[in-house]
Design a protein around this motif. Structure first.
Motif, PDB file in Angstrom:
ATOM      1  N   GLN A   4     -62.579  77.820  97.632  1.00 15.43           N
ATOM      2  CA  GLN A   4     -63.811  77.973  98.423  1.00 15.43           C
ATOM      3  C   GLN A   4     -64.138  76.721  99.234  1.00 15.43           C
ATOM      4  N   GLY A   5     -63.302  75.710  99.086  1.00 15.51           N
ATOM      5  CA  GLY A   5     -63.538  74.482  99.832  1.00 15.51           C
ATOM      6  C   GLY A   5     -64.550  73.558  99.181  1.00 15.51           C
ATOM      7  N   ASN A   6     -64.917  73.850  97.924  1.00  9.85           N
ATOM      8  CA  ASN A   6     -65.869  72.968  97.243  1.00  9.85           C
ATOM      9  C   ASN A   6     -65.132  71.782  96.631  1.00  9.85           C
ATOM     10  N   ALA A   7     -65.726  70.640  96.741  1.00 15.38           N
ATOM     11  CA  ALA A   7     -65.141  69.464  96.094  1.00 15.38           C
ATOM     12  C   ALA A   7     -65.320  69.623  94.584  1.00 15.38           C
ATOM     13  N   LYS A   8     -64.227  69.452  93.830  1.00 19.40           N
ATOM     14  CA  LYS A   8     -64.307  69.697  92.390  1.00 19.40           C
ATOM     15  C   LYS A   8     -64.829  68.488  91.626  1.00 19.40           C
ATOM     16  N   HIS A   9     -64.780  67.341  92.250  1.00 19.75           N
ATOM     17  CA  HIS A   9     -65.075  66.139  91.472  1.00 19.75           C
ATOM     18  C   HIS A   9     -66.494  66.106  90.910  1.00 19.75           C
ATOM     19  N   SER A  10     -67.393  66.884  91.531  1.00 23.65           N
ATOM     20  CA  SER A  10     -68.774  66.856  91.063  1.00 23.65           C
ATOM     21  C   SER A  10     -68.923  67.530  89.699  1.00 23.65           C
ATOM     22  N   THR A  11     -67.954  68.381  89.307  1.00 21.02           N
ATOM     23  CA  THR A  11     -68.093  69.070  88.033  1.00 21.02           C
ATOM     24  C   THR A  11     -67.042  68.625  87.019  1.00 21.02           C
ATOM     25  N   LEU A  12     -66.371  67.523  87.280  1.00 17.31           N
ATOM     26  CA  LEU A  12     -65.343  67.077  86.342  1.00 17.31           C
ATOM     27  C   LEU A  12     -65.982  66.577  85.050  1.00 17.31           C
ATOM     28  N   PRO A  13     -65.481  67.040  83.904  1.00 14.43           N
ATOM     29  CA  PRO A  13     -66.032  66.539  82.641  1.00 14.43           C
ATOM     30  C   PRO A  13     -65.416  65.190  82.263  1.00 14.43           C
ATOM     31  N   PRO A  14     -66.130  64.381  81.496  1.00 12.54           N
ATOM     32  CA  PRO A  14     -65.562  63.109  81.032  1.00 12.54           C
ATOM     33  C   PRO A  14     -64.344  63.353  80.136  1.00 12.54           C
ATOM     34  N   ILE A  15     -63.392  62.445  80.207  1.00 15.29           N
ATOM     35  CA  ILE A  15     -62.189  62.538  79.367  1.00 15.29           C
ATOM     36  C   ILE A  15     -62.031  61.239  78.578  1.00 15.29           C
ATOM     37  N   ASP A  16     -61.697  61.377  77.308  1.00 13.23           N
ATOM     38  CA  ASP A  16     -61.309  60.220  76.499  1.00 13.23           C
ATOM     39  C   ASP A  16     -59.785  60.151  76.579  1.00 13.23           C
ATOM     40  N   ALA A  17     -59.275  59.114  77.252  1.00 17.46           N
ATOM     41  CA  ALA A  17     -57.848  59.055  77.570  1.00 17.46           C
ATOM     42  C   ALA A  17     -57.009  58.302  76.541  1.00 17.46           C
ATOM     43  N   HIS A  18     -57.587  57.962  75.404  1.00 13.97           N
ATOM     44  CA  HIS A  18     -56.830  57.159  74.429  1.00 13.97           C
ATOM     45  C   HIS A  18     -57.222  57.571  73.009  1.00 13.97           C
ATOM     46  N   VAL A  19     -56.601  58.633  72.525  1.00 17.64           N
ATOM     47  CA  VAL A  19     -56.941  59.196  71.210  1.00 17.64           C
ATOM     48  C   VAL A  19     -55.658  59.399  70.412  1.00 17.64           C
ATOM     49  N   HIS A  20     -55.614  58.823  69.233  1.00 23.52           N
ATOM     50  CA  HIS A  20     -54.388  58.901  68.429  1.00 23.52           C
ATOM     51  C   HIS A  20     -54.356  60.103  67.510  1.00 23.52           C
ATOM     52  N   ILE A  21     -53.161  60.665  67.415  1.00 24.29           N
ATOM     53  CA  ILE A  21     -52.855  61.669  66.402  1.00 24.29           C
ATOM     54  C   ILE A  21     -52.100  60.931  65.299  1.00 24.29           C
ATOM     55  N   VAL A  22     -52.386  61.241  64.069  1.00 20.31           N
ATOM     56  CA  VAL A  22     -51.567  60.728  62.961  1.00 20.31           C
ATOM     57  C   VAL A  22     -51.290  61.891  62.015  1.00 20.31           C
ATOM     58  N   GLY A  23     -50.230  61.738  61.223  1.00 19.07           N
ATOM     59  CA  GLY A  23     -49.896  62.795  60.272  1.00 19.07           C
ATOM     60  C   GLY A  23     -48.890  62.297  59.265  1.00 19.07           C
ATOM     61  N   ASN A  24     -48.864  62.948  58.087  1.00 20.79           N
ATOM     62  CA  ASN A  24     -47.902  62.554  57.049  1.00 20.79           C
ATOM     63  C   ASN A  24     -46.670  63.451  57.035  1.00 20.79           C
ATOM     64  N   GLY A  25     -46.692  64.540  57.798  1.00 18.68           N
ATOM     65  CA  GLY A  25     -45.528  65.408  57.903  1.00 18.68           C
ATOM     66  C   GLY A  25     -45.355  66.401  56.760  1.00 18.68           C
ATOM     67  N   LEU A  26     -46.212  66.323  55.749  1.00 21.41           N
ATOM     68  CA  LEU A  26     -46.015  67.197  54.576  1.00 21.41           C
ATOM     69  C   LEU A  26     -46.203  68.678  54.924  1.00 21.41           C
ATOM     70  N   GLY A  27     -46.932  68.934  55.993  1.00 25.21           N
ATOM     71  CA  GLY A  27     -47.137  70.325  56.412  1.00 25.21           C
ATOM     72  C   GLY A  27     -46.160  70.766  57.496  1.00 25.21           C
ATOM     73  N   GLY A  28     -45.159  69.919  57.803  1.00 27.12           N
ATOM     74  CA  GLY A  28     -44.123  70.309  58.766  1.00 27.12           C
ATOM     75  C   GLY A  28     -44.355  69.853  60.197  1.00 27.12           C
TER      76      GLY A  28
END
Ligand SMILES: [Zn+2]
Length: 348
Positions: A4-28
Motif C-alpha cells: 500500500q506504500g506505507n512506511a513500515k518502520h512506524s510499526t516495527l516492534p522492539p527486538i532483543d538481539a542478544h539472547v542465549h539458548i542453553v541446554g543439557n541435551g538430555l531431551g535430545g
C-alpha cells in the motif's frame, strides 16, 4: 514500504538481539553444558534470576528454558528475540577442541525459531571448520537471520586471510555477524587478544554488517576497555554497529552516557545478554536513571522487560530498539514481524 506504500518502520516492534539458548541435551536437543565447580553457583543463580524453575540437570530443562523464554518475550514490550546458537571451539587447523562450557547446535535454534514466532535464529559457525561454507549455506537455506561468534572464546582470528571467503559469502547473503568484544568471564577464553574490536577489520572490509557485542566494554575490573577503540572504528566503518548487552551488570554499563551521544547512539542496537542478570542498581548509582524508574524496574519480574525498561529510562531512543530490523537478513520471519505486533510507545 509495503504494497500500500506505507512506511513500515512506524510499526516495527522492539527486538532483543542478544539472547542465549542453553541446554543439557538430555531431551535430545543436541546441546551440551559443562559447568565447572566454580561456575555452578553462578549458573544456578542465573537460572533462578530468570525464573526457569527447572534444574539444569533435569531431562526437561532444555524445553522448559525455551518455553520460559518464549513466554517472557510474549509478555514483554518486545516483538521478538534473536536466539543464539553456540558453536564448538576449533584450532587453526580446523580441528575441534575439547574446550568450552556450552554448545548449542544450529539445528536446535533453527527448530526453536520454527516452533516459536517469538524467536529469530542466529546460527554459530567457526569459519575454520572444514565444512564451514557448506554449513553456512545450509543455515541460510534454513532461515538464519544472523551469525554469532565469540572470537576470543571460539578461537577465531577474524582477520586471518583464510577466512575471507567465509566473510564474503556472509556479506553476499547479507547475514550480519554478532561478534563478542571485550573480556568475558562466564565462558572460558582461548585467545585474549581476540577481544579487541580491531580483530573484526577483515569481515568489515569484506562488507559484512558487524555488531560488536557489548561495544568493546570490559566485563572484569582488570580487562582492557575497548569502548574508545570501538567508537573510533564507527567513523572508519559505516557497516559497524554495537550492542548494549549486559549493560545492566556493574562495569559493562559504565559508558551509557557516551552511548547516548550523537555519532554513537545511531549505531547501537538493543540486546540483553539473557540469561545474564539484569539489575538497575548500577544505573541508578551512576545516575543514568532516577530513583522512581529504578524502583519501578526492580519490581518487574520479567528480566527481558526489565532490561528493556531500564534502557528506556536511560534515554535510549525508539530507533535504538528497532534498528536491528534493518540489519538482520530479510527472511520471511523478519518480514512478518514488521506487520504483526505494532511497536509499543516508548515510555520516557
Ligand atoms: Zn552473550
Amino acid at each position: 514500504m509495503d504494497a500500500q506504500g506505507n512506511a513500515k518502520h512506524s510499526t516495527l516492534p522492539p527486538i532483543d538481539a542478544h539472547v542465549h539458548i542453553v541446554g543439557n541435551g538430555l531431551g535430545g536437543s543436541g546441546c551440551w553444558l559443562r559447568v565447572g565447580t566454580w561456575h555452578r553457583p553462578l549458573a544456578a543463580f542465573m537460572l533462578h534470576h530468570i525464573g526457569v524453575g527447572v534444574s539444569m540437570r533435569a531431562p526437561g530443562f532444555d524445553e522448559a528454558y525455551a518455553n520460559h523464554l518464549a513466554k517472557l518475550v510474549r509478555e514483554s514490550s518486545l516483538g521478538a528475540a534473536v536466539i543464539l546458537a553456540q558453536d564448538e571451539v576449533y584450532d587453526e587447523a580446523g580441528q575441534k577442541l575439547n574446550f568450552g562450557s556450552f554448545y548449542v547446535p544450529n539445528d536446535y535454534v533453527l527448530q526453536l525459531a520454527r516452533e516459536h514466532p517469538e524467536f529469530l535464529p542466529a546460527v554459530s559457525i567457526h569459519p575454520g571448520r572444514a565444512d564451514a561454507l557448506n554449513e553456512l549455506d545450509r543455515c541460510l537455506e534454513a532461515g538464519a537471520v544472523m551469525l554469532k561468534l565469540l572470537p576470543n572464546c571460539h578461537n577465531v582470528d577474524c582477520n586471518a586471510a583464510r577466512y575471507r571467503k567465509f566473510w564474503e559469502r556472509m556479506a553476499e547473503a547479507r547475514l550480519p555477524l554478532l561478534a563478542h568484544t571485550g573480556g568475558e568471564h562466564t565462558v572460558p577464553v582461548v585467545q585474549k587478544r581476540f577481544s579487541d574490536p580491531r580483530t573484526l577489520r577483515l569481515p568489515l572490509e569484506c562488507g559484512v554488517t558487524v555488531i560488536a557485542a557489548h561495544s568493546g566494554t570490559k566485563s572484569g575490573l582488570t580487562d582492557p576497555d575497548y569502548f574508545e577503540d570501538f567508537c573510533d572504528m564507527l567513523t572508519e566503518y559505516p557497516n559497524l554497529y554495537g550492542d548494549t548487552s549486559a549493560f545492566n551488570v556493574p562495569i559493562r554499563g559504565r559508558h551509557v552516557r557516551a552511548c547516548l551521544e550523537a555519532g554513537v547512539t545511531e549505531r547501537l542496537v538493543h540486546g540483553s545478554d539473557y540469561p545474564v542478570p539484569v539489575y538497575g542498581h548500577w544505573a541508578w548509582a551512576q545516575r543514568f536513571i532516577g530513583w522512581n524508574d529504578f524502583r519501578r524496574c526492580e519490581r518487574l519480574t520479567n528480566v527481558l522487560e526489565r532490561d528493556y525498561q531500564l534502557k528506556v529510562a536511560m534515554g535510549f531512543s525508539e530507533e535504538y530498539f528497532t534498528r536491528v530490523h534493518s540489519l538482520l537478513r530479510r527472511t520471511a520471519a523478519v518480514e512478518r514481524l514488521g506487520v504483526q505486533k505494532p511497536g509499543l510507545a516508548v515510555r520516557g
